[in-house]
Design a protein around this motif. Structure first.
Motif, PDB file in Angstrom:
ATOM      1  N   ALA A   1      10.543 -34.253 -71.215  1.00 40.02           N
ATOM      2  CA  ALA A   1      10.165 -33.118 -70.377  1.00 40.02           C
ATOM      3  C   ALA A   1      11.352 -32.191 -70.140  1.00 40.02           C
ATOM      4  CB  ALA A   1       9.610 -33.618 -69.044  1.00 40.02           C
TER       5      ALA A   1
ATOM      6  N   GLN B   1      10.305 -40.119 -64.557  1.00 36.87           N
ATOM      7  CA  GLN B   1       9.283 -41.074 -64.960  1.00 36.87           C
ATOM      8  C   GLN B   1       8.781 -41.814 -63.715  1.00 36.87           C
ATOM      9  OE1 GLN B   1       8.466 -41.179 -68.192  1.00 36.87           O
ATOM     10  NE2 GLN B   1      10.283 -41.221 -69.491  1.00 36.87           N
ATOM     11  N   GLN B   2       7.748 -42.611 -63.875  1.00 34.63           N
ATOM     12  CA  GLN B   2       7.189 -43.358 -62.735  1.00 34.63           C
ATOM     13  C   GLN B   2       8.206 -44.322 -62.117  1.00 34.63           C
ATOM     14  OE1 GLN B   2       3.493 -45.237 -63.865  1.00 34.63           O
ATOM     15  NE2 GLN B   2       2.298 -43.417 -63.337  1.00 34.63           N
TER      16      GLN B   2
ATOM     17  N   ASN C   1      12.864 -38.176 -67.227  1.00 33.02           N
ATOM     18  CA  ASN C   1      11.933 -37.919 -68.326  1.00 33.02           C
ATOM     19  C   ASN C   1      12.636 -36.980 -69.303  1.00 33.02           C
ATOM     20  OD1 ASN C   1       9.908 -36.996 -70.063  1.00 33.02           O
ATOM     21  ND2 ASN C   1       8.327 -37.136 -68.473  1.00 33.02           N
TER      22      ASN C   1
ATOM     23  N   ALA D   1      16.449 -33.694 -60.271  1.00 30.91           N
ATOM     24  CA  ALA D   1      15.136 -33.826 -59.625  1.00 30.91           C
ATOM     25  C   ALA D   1      14.934 -32.742 -58.568  1.00 30.91           C
ATOM     26  CB  ALA D   1      14.997 -35.212 -59.000  1.00 30.91           C
TER      27      ALA D   1
ATOM     28  N   GLY E   1      12.046 -30.554 -59.826  1.00 30.63           N
ATOM     29  CA  GLY E   1      10.896 -31.182 -59.190  1.00 30.63           C
ATOM     30  C   GLY E   1      10.680 -32.613 -59.653  1.00 30.63           C
ATOM     31  N   PRO E   2       9.865 -33.361 -58.907  1.00 29.59           N
ATOM     32  CA  PRO E   2       9.667 -34.789 -59.189  1.00 29.59           C
ATOM     33  C   PRO E   2       9.005 -35.079 -60.530  1.00 29.59           C
ATOM     34  CG  PRO E   2       8.128 -34.013 -57.505  1.00 29.59           C
ATOM     35  CD  PRO E   2       9.102 -32.917 -57.730  1.00 29.59           C
ATOM     36  N   THR E   3       8.343 -34.100 -61.130  1.00 28.79           N
ATOM     37  CA  THR E   3       7.687 -34.337 -62.425  1.00 28.79           C
ATOM     38  C   THR E   3       8.701 -34.539 -63.551  1.00 28.79           C
ATOM     39  OG1 THR E   3       7.528 -31.951 -62.800  1.00 28.79           O
ATOM     40  CG2 THR E   3       5.618 -33.029 -61.817  1.00 28.79           C
ATOM     41  N   ILE E   4       9.976 -34.242 -63.269  1.00 30.56           N
ATOM     42  CA  ILE E   4      11.017 -34.454 -64.284  1.00 30.56           C
ATOM     43  C   ILE E   4      11.418 -35.931 -64.349  1.00 30.56           C
ATOM     44  CG2 ILE E   4      13.149 -34.179 -62.919  1.00 30.56           C
ATOM     45  CD1 ILE E   4      12.328 -32.388 -66.246  1.00 30.56           C
TER      46      ILE E   4
END
Length: 212
Positions: A79, A70-71, A76, A61, A65-68
């Protein structure tokens, strides 16, 4: 035969089981399990080392970055897979992080195994040098078109994605050349289990010899 392999399990016989994506490694491993053998799956261990709350997940992460994530905070995978297939530097960074962690976890689980012989199931057994840990290697062999069809259906992935994974792995010919034993998974379930049973008996005999 890998005579220099260290005796990691309590009963010392360790069998490496590998094969390309979609070859049926998991099915074969479960077949051995029904006969009483324990197996450690490198793919499962790989998921465990990046589970929620692990140091490896935190490092991933921080790197991507945090987009890697999931909620729910878990990895992820889709990704991450896309990133490493497009960026070789990212792939190398990830491997440098994960391979030592996976190896350590594998060794701990293998050392705790108490069945007469233990299977180390790993798609990249040869590529990652894990074959050096085992006394015998078994390759699950299947036609490449069957690999592609099975893996595409199972993973809900495009054929191009599965083909990219296949291209990143050792070729079918190379795996066959490195194998001590080959299981042909081009037939039906009955034919497959018959081959597993033959090898199971063979490994029990070998384990008994090693124990004395």
């Amino acid at each position: 035969m890998h005579d220099s392999a260290p005796p990691l399990t309590k009963t010392s016989l360790l069998i490496g089981l590998t094969g390309g994506i979609g070859s049926g490694k998991s099915t074969v491993a479960e077949g051995f399990k029904t006969l009483g053998a324990n197996y450690i799956d490198a793919d499962i261990v790989a998921r465990e080392v990046v589970a929620l709350g692990t140091p490896c997940l935190a490092s991933i992460a921080a790197q991507f970055g945090p987009t890697i994530l999931q909620q729910d905070g878990t990895l992820n995978r889709a990704a991450l897979r896309q990133i490493i297939f497009q960026d070789n530097t990212a792939k190398e960074w990830l491997e440098a992080l994960l391979h030592p962690a996976i190896r350590q976890a594998l060794l701990q689980q293998l050392a705790a195994s108490q069945t007469p012989y233990t299977l180390l199931v790993a798609p990249l057994l040869f590529e990652n040098g894990l074959d050096k840990l085992v006394q015998r290697t078994v390759v699950v062999d299947v036609a490449e078109e069957t690999q592609l069809a099975r893996a595409t259906k199972r993973d809900s992935s495009s054929q191009s994605q599965i083909k990219a994974i296949m291209d990143a792995q050792m070729t079918r010919f190379q795996r066959r050349q490195r194998a001590d034993e080959i299981i042909d998974n081009n037939g039906d379930a009955t034919q497959l289990f018959a081959q597993i049973k033959v090898l199971h008996d063979k490994f029990l005999e070998l384990a008994a010899k090693l124990a004395h």
